[in-house]
Design a protein around this motif. Structure first.
Motif, PDB file in Angstrom:
ATOM      1  N   VAL A   1      88.831  66.025 -11.739  1.00 42.01           N
ATOM      2  CA  VAL A   1      89.350  64.707 -11.868  1.00 42.01           C
ATOM      3  C   VAL A   1      88.325  63.838 -11.691  1.00 42.01           C
ATOM      4  O   VAL A   1      88.028  62.840 -12.187  1.00 42.01           O
ATOM      5  CB  VAL A   1      90.672  64.542 -10.905  1.00 42.01           C
ATOM      6  CG1 VAL A   1      90.784  62.763 -11.173  1.00 42.01           C
ATOM      7  CG2 VAL A   1      91.909  64.919 -11.374  1.00 42.01           C
TER       8      VAL A   1
ATOM      9  N   TYR B   1      86.796  61.101 -14.737  1.00 40.87           N
ATOM     10  CA  TYR B   1      87.151  59.658 -14.264  1.00 40.87           C
ATOM     11  C   TYR B   1      85.709  59.036 -13.850  1.00 40.87           C
ATOM     12  O   TYR B   1      85.586  57.915 -13.537  1.00 40.87           O
ATOM     13  CB  TYR B   1      88.126  59.277 -13.203  1.00 40.87           C
ATOM     14  CG  TYR B   1      89.627  59.537 -14.147  1.00 40.87           C
ATOM     15  CD1 TYR B   1      90.220  58.432 -14.810  1.00 40.87           C
ATOM     16  CD2 TYR B   1      90.158  60.681 -13.769  1.00 40.87           C
ATOM     17  CE1 TYR B   1      91.260  58.638 -15.449  1.00 40.87           C
ATOM     18  CE2 TYR B   1      91.263  60.925 -14.585  1.00 40.87           C
ATOM     19  CZ  TYR B   1      91.724  59.774 -15.222  1.00 40.87           C
ATOM     20  OH  TYR B   1      93.146  59.859 -15.933  1.00 40.87           O
TER      21      TYR B   1
ATOM     22  N   THR C   1      97.246  62.478 -14.552  1.00 41.01           N
ATOM     23  CA  THR C   1      95.884  62.213 -14.300  1.00 41.01           C
ATOM     24  C   THR C   1      94.882  63.098 -15.282  1.00 41.01           C
ATOM     25  O   THR C   1      94.004  62.715 -15.726  1.00 41.01           O
ATOM     26  CB  THR C   1      95.708  62.591 -12.691  1.00 41.01           C
ATOM     27  OG1 THR C   1      96.508  61.386 -11.890  1.00 41.01           O
ATOM     28  CG2 THR C   1      94.114  62.406 -12.351  1.00 41.01           C
TER      29      THR C   1
ATOM     30  N   LYS D   1      95.808  57.857 -17.016  1.00 35.38           N
ATOM     31  CA  LYS D   1      95.446  56.776 -16.082  1.00 35.38           C
ATOM     32  C   LYS D   1      94.291  56.253 -16.361  1.00 35.38           C
ATOM     33  O   LYS D   1      93.618  56.725 -17.104  1.00 35.38           O
ATOM     34  CB  LYS D   1      95.763  57.342 -14.625  1.00 35.38           C
ATOM     35  CG  LYS D   1      96.887  57.732 -14.354  1.00 35.38           C
ATOM     36  CD  LYS D   1      97.082  58.180 -12.747  1.00 35.38           C
ATOM     37  CE  LYS D   1      98.233  58.675 -12.280  1.00 35.38           C
ATOM     38  NZ  LYS D   1      98.839  58.264 -10.981  1.00 35.38           N
TER      39      LYS D   1
ATOM     40  N   LEU E   1      93.185  55.298  -9.895  1.00 33.58           N
ATOM     41  CA  LEU E   1      92.733  56.520  -9.177  1.00 33.58           C
ATOM     42  C   LEU E   1      91.882  55.733  -8.031  1.00 33.58           C
ATOM     43  O   LEU E   1      92.166  56.155  -6.730  1.00 33.58           O
ATOM     44  CB  LEU E   1      92.100  57.436  -9.739  1.00 33.58           C
ATOM     45  CG  LEU E   1      92.648  58.373 -10.718  1.00 33.58           C
ATOM     46  CD1 LEU E   1      91.830  59.030 -11.547  1.00 33.58           C
ATOM     47  CD2 LEU E   1      93.777  59.141 -10.013  1.00 33.58           C
TER      48      LEU E   1
END
Length: 131
Positions: free
Chosen positions: A43, A47, A90, A95, A100
């Motif tokens: 993740v 991101y 996610t 998102k 986050l």
């Protein structure tokens, strides 16, 4: 075909929660926690978040402990389902990065809050002297 597409897209959104229900683990909270901690590095790569994984796992553990007092099975089931949905949203990149980052507040210094904002009728000097 539009209805079929919508139905298959909806089915894809619940895949992680469905798989977890089929496994029927003895400790569902621990299974969700392990799934989430395992995905933190991926993740953060997706991101582009620069937080040490160890600190992120500690923050995640804090989120789980915050609800540790809940004993009602219905509430636990709802929170577990919500956790799997959050994880899946996610991973599917539904998102945005700030969503986050907000979850890991305390590890990131806010940058937008330190800027100088202009009032309703700024002068030319105020507009050009912003720092």
């Amino acid at each position: 075909t539009g209805v079929h597409y919508l139905h298959s897209a909806t089915m894809a959104t619940l895949q992680l929660a469905q798989k977890a229900r089929l496994l029927n683990p003895s400790n569902k909270v621990a299974t969700l926690y392990r799934a989430m901690t395992k995905e933190i590095p991926r993740v953060f790569t997706i991101y582009d978040i620069d937080i040490p994984v160890k600190e992120a796992r500690a923050k995640l553990r804090g989120h789980f402990r915050k609800n540790g007092h809940i004993k009602d099975e219905r509430v636990l089931g709802m929170l577990i389902e919500k956790g799997y949905m959050e994880l899946e949203e996610t991973l599917l990149q539904w998102k945005q990065r700030p969503h986050l980052i907000r979850a890991f507040e305390g590890y990131i210094a806010p940058s937008a809050g330190t800027r100088k904002f202009l009032g309703p009728n700024p002068t030319i000097e105020e507009q050009f002297n912003r720092e």
